[in-house]
Design an enzyme around this catalytic site. Structure first.
Site, PDB file in Angstrom:
ATOM      1  N   HIS A  41       0.831  -1.200   0.000  1.00  0.00           N
ATOM      2  CA  HIS A  41       0.000   0.000   0.000  1.00  0.00           C
ATOM      3  C   HIS A  41       0.872   1.258   0.000  1.00  0.00           C
ATOM      4  O   HIS A  41       1.569   1.534   0.970  1.00  0.00           O
ATOM      5  CB  HIS A  41      -0.881  -0.048   1.252  1.00  0.00           C
ATOM      6  CG  HIS A  41      -1.813   1.083   1.391  1.00  0.00           C
ATOM      7  ND1 HIS A  41      -1.723   2.010   2.406  1.00  0.00           N
ATOM      8  CD2 HIS A  41      -2.875   1.453   0.633  1.00  0.00           C
ATOM      9  CE1 HIS A  41      -2.687   2.885   2.287  1.00  0.00           C
ATOM     10  NE2 HIS A  41      -3.399   2.574   1.224  1.00  0.00           N
ATOM     11  N   HIS A  83      -1.324  10.396  -2.807  1.00  0.00           N
ATOM     12  CA  HIS A  83      -2.639  10.004  -2.298  1.00  0.00           C
ATOM     13  C   HIS A  83      -3.600  11.185  -2.198  1.00  0.00           C
ATOM     14  O   HIS A  83      -4.734  11.126  -2.655  1.00  0.00           O
ATOM     15  CB  HIS A  83      -2.488   9.347  -0.922  1.00  0.00           C
ATOM     16  CG  HIS A  83      -3.795   9.036  -0.268  1.00  0.00           C
ATOM     17  ND1 HIS A  83      -4.462   9.933   0.544  1.00  0.00           N
ATOM     18  CD2 HIS A  83      -4.587   7.938  -0.330  1.00  0.00           C
ATOM     19  CE1 HIS A  83      -5.589   9.400   0.964  1.00  0.00           C
ATOM     20  NE2 HIS A  83      -5.698   8.185   0.454  1.00  0.00           N
TER      21      HIS A  83
END
Ligand code: G3P
Ligand code: CA
Length: 356
Positions: A41, A83
């Protein structure tokens, strides 16, 4: 003569049917024996600042199967790996461009050209007050010598490592904030497919998954852009206000059936899979994994972190045991690919390393 042609046609038809049955069985076997996927991730983000080349390389070294990437666009249409839609939490933008924030102090990436983004240093994720880290035990956030990579730089890095090591790490790409991009007159989906096409990511068998929380984005990819790539519908909560997607509906049987018409799998929030313990101490497992599997969809929950355990798990290994052995998910998004690799390897040797 006619009789001969008919027989020949029948033979060809028979061979074709036989061939399709064979391929079907091979695919079915391959699916059934599929390994549990380790999806790093934002890289090995438990150890190095997320979405940096260093974090991606470390994830490769830790034997992740896929590298998870969030992508957003710059003002001049380049896809960068980040992100947040703003540069605040993971870069030193306030120091480099003190005059460029909006009235709320936000620095939207879509307001910056790539050349400007490249002047920034990347740090370990901060909380709102810049001095404090979101995860205090992780890499010190005073260091800002990392850079924001473009999607293409990450692709080149991963493909280079795949070549030099002879082991494949795939890509698992998420487009963030499609609706906001539209307000800035940017189309990150089109740009994404243009880049992926250039690097030969086209077929369902290619080592890549595309993910989004926004069901309209995934439908657009499947219907307008006619992608054959594997798609994952991420499932969040309506209160997060991510997009117009109704997650309460997507979690229902009908919602999941609808997802199966355009996606190959779901990425639920881990709390949507295991919601805690009952008063008698039993784990509360939801039906979402079973239902998705019945629809032939894979399930990759997010985000399993060794430094943020849910109260129902005694340790990281216990948490992995619950997700892999009890709930039987197909893979997980994790900040700690090394621990997950170790768990999976031990599990292979001894049927079940975790005794409850
Ligand atoms: O994409 C899987 C997971 O990363 C979803 O959450 O907020 O980290 O993108 P987020
Ligand atoms: Ca993501």
């Amino acid at each position: 003569m006619f009789f001969f042609c008919d027989r020949e046609k029948k033979n060809i038809l028979f061979l074709r049917i036989f061939y399709f049955i064979l391929i079907f069985i091979i695919n079915l076997k391959a699916f059934a024996s599929q390994e549990k996927l380790i999806i790093a991730h934002r890289g090995a983000s438990g150890y190095l600042p997320e979405h940096t080349l260093a974090s991606a390389a470390l994830a490769f070294g830790m034997k992740a199967d896929f590298l998870e990437l969030d992508v957003i666009s710059t003002k001049d249409g380049h896809l960068i790996v980040m992100h947040d839609l703003t540069l605040n939490a993971t870069t030193n933008v306030e120091e480099i461009f003190p005059e460029r924030s909006d009235i709320n102090g936000n620095y939207y990436s879509m307001e910056f050209k790539l050349e400007e983004v490249k002047r920034l240093g990347v740090n370990e994720r901060s909380k709102k007050r810049k001095s404090t880290q979101l995860f205090p035990e992780r890499f010190p956030n005073k260091h800002t010598f990392f850079k924001v990579p473009t999607l293409e730089e990450i692709i080149k890095l991963v493909r280079g490592l795949n070549k030099s090591h002879g082991r494949m790490m795939g890509l698992y790409i998420e487009i963030k904030g499609f609706a906001i991009h539209k307000k800035f007159n940017l189309n990150p989906v089109e740009k994404l497919f243009e880049i992926l096409d250039r690097y030969d990511y086209r077929e369902v068998t290619d080592p890549i998954w595309i993910q989004s929380f926004d069901s309209e984005v995934l439908k657009l990819m499947r219907k307008k852009y006619k992608t054959k790539l594997r798609l994952t519908q991420l499932i969040g909560e309506n209160r997060w206000n991510l997009s117009k997607t109704d997650f309460d509906y997507l979690k229902t049987s009908n919602g999941l059936k609808e997802i199966a018409t355009y996606a190959n799998g779901i990425g639920p929030w881990m709390q949507q899979v295991v919601s805690g313990r009952s008063i008698t101490g039993d784990l509360k497992l939801t039906a979402i994994v079973k239902k998705a599997h019945e629809l032939n969809m894979i399930v990759h929950p997010y985000t399993i972190r060794a430094d943020k355990l849910p109260s129902y798990a005694d340790s990281f290994n216990h948490l992995l045991h619950i997700f892999f052995n009890q709930v039987k998910v197909d893979g997980i998004f994790t900040d700690f690919p090394d621990h997950v690799f170790e768990f999976i390897e031990k599990n292979k040797k001894r049927k079940n390393i975790f005794k409850l």
